[in-house]
Design a protein around this motif. Structure first.
Motif, PDB file in Angstrom:
ATOM      1  N   ARG A 259      44.712  29.089 -60.826  1.00 45.74           N
ATOM      2  CA  ARG A 259      45.077  28.043 -61.786  1.00 45.74           C
ATOM      3  C   ARG A 259      45.658  26.853 -61.040  1.00 45.74           C
ATOM      4  O   ARG A 259      46.550  27.005 -60.205  1.00 45.74           O
TER       5      ARG A 259
ATOM      6  N   LEU B 254      47.190  22.801 -61.563  1.00 47.95           N
ATOM      7  CA  LEU B 254      47.700  21.743 -62.430  1.00 47.95           C
ATOM      8  C   LEU B 254      47.547  20.406 -61.718  1.00 47.95           C
ATOM      9  O   LEU B 254      48.027  20.236 -60.595  1.00 47.95           O
TER      10      LEU B 254
ATOM     11  N   ALA C  15      48.983  17.123 -61.765  1.00 48.49           N
ATOM     12  CA  ALA C  15      50.220  16.534 -62.287  1.00 48.49           C
ATOM     13  C   ALA C  15      50.213  15.025 -62.087  1.00 48.49           C
ATOM     14  O   ALA C  15      50.293  14.542 -60.971  1.00 48.49           O
TER      15      ALA C  15
ATOM     16  N   THR D 293      41.783  24.759 -64.648  1.00 44.93           N
ATOM     17  CA  THR D 293      42.451  23.481 -64.415  1.00 44.93           C
ATOM     18  C   THR D 293      43.124  22.964 -65.675  1.00 44.93           C
ATOM     19  O   THR D 293      42.533  22.968 -66.755  1.00 44.93           O
ATOM     20  N   GLU D 294      44.360  22.494 -65.507  1.00 43.26           N
ATOM     21  CA  GLU D 294      45.084  21.821 -66.576  1.00 43.26           C
ATOM     22  C   GLU D 294      45.651  20.536 -66.000  1.00 43.26           C
ATOM     23  O   GLU D 294      45.762  20.384 -64.775  1.00 43.26           O
TER      24      GLU D 294
ATOM     25  N   TRP E   5      56.014  23.851 -68.590  1.00 41.19           N
ATOM     26  CA  TRP E   5      54.723  24.454 -68.928  1.00 41.19           C
ATOM     27  C   TRP E   5      54.947  25.906 -69.295  1.00 41.19           C
ATOM     28  O   TRP E   5      55.975  26.487 -68.927  1.00 41.19           O
TER      29      TRP E   5
ATOM     30  N   PHE F 267      51.294  28.320 -61.850  1.00 43.95           N
ATOM     31  CA  PHE F 267      50.039  27.926 -61.220  1.00 43.95           C
ATOM     32  C   PHE F 267      50.013  28.391 -59.767  1.00 43.95           C
ATOM     33  O   PHE F 267      51.056  28.488 -59.122  1.00 43.95           O
TER      34      PHE F 267
ATOM     35  N   ILE G 201      49.600  23.122 -57.465  1.00 45.80           N
ATOM     36  CA  ILE G 201      49.912  21.897 -58.220  1.00 45.80           C
ATOM     37  C   ILE G 201      49.560  20.715 -57.339  1.00 45.80           C
ATOM     38  O   ILE G 201      49.999  20.613 -56.188  1.00 45.80           O
TER      39      ILE G 201
END
Length: 196
Positions: free
Chosen positions: A41, A43, A45, A63-64, A94, A98, A101
């Protein structure tokens, strides 16, 4: 700050969306720990145009992303095909952690007095041995430019910042030229960190 990106969204997108950041992304991804499921995972940012979030997503990573500017959130959502959240670094939280990042040219807009706390919040959302990438313009101190706040860094000032973030260990720092053709004189300090 958001006013600048909302007012200048179209030009910012034109200037940044197609910039080739693959060598930096590859260096970061090499440090991101693998998971037993095979899909880490990540992020993004302060995603801006969504350029890097899109690349991570297309490479198969979960992916976020978030950004503080409403215009950037809309543009990044459209470009990356991901649900980008609107959020400031200073308010970051969050619901899960992750493996990596990515904070490319985004943490530089956080005031120096707030940066240690923001870095600690990011570190709190990394798994053990998770990787954090950040980049800053090379320089000393803080400045205002075109209605934006910048916190510039050198290797020395960045090392001092990490002294306030005990859960992050510096893996390496290196300098690069700006990837945009009209900004070759701008130097960037890149930093790769790992959660201890």
């Amino acid at each position: 700050m958001n006013g600048f990106y909302d007012t200048n969204a179209e030009k910012f997108l034109q200037d940044t969306q197609n910039v080739d950041m693959s060598s930096l992304r590859d260096r970061f991804l090499a440090a991101v720990p693998k998971t037993y499921t095979g899909s880490s995972r990540i992020l993004d940012a302060g995603t801006g145009s969504g350029r890097d979030a899109r690349s991570f997503y297309l490479a198969g990573y979960e992916t976020e992303a978030f950004d503080a500017s409403p215009s950037m959130v809309r543009a990044a959502t459209d470009f990356s095909d991901l649900p980008v959240r609107q959020m400031r670094f200073e308010d970051f939280e969050w619901e899960h952690s992750f493996e990596g990042i990515w904070a490319c040219a985004s943490l530089l807009h956080v005031a120096r007095d707030d940066l240690s706390e923001v870095m600690r919040r990011l570190a709190d959302h990394l798994v053990s041995a998770g990787a954090l990438y950040a980049s800053f313009k090379v320089g000393d101190g803080e400045r205002q430019e075109a209605a934006r706040h910048f916190t510039d860094m050198t290797e020395e000032s960045f090392a001092a910042l990490l002294d306030d973030c005990p859960s992050l260990r510096q893996v390496e720092t290196w300098r690069t030229e700006d990837r945009r053709p009209d900004r070759k004189d701008d130097l960037w300090l890149n930093a790769l960190m790992r959660k201890t």
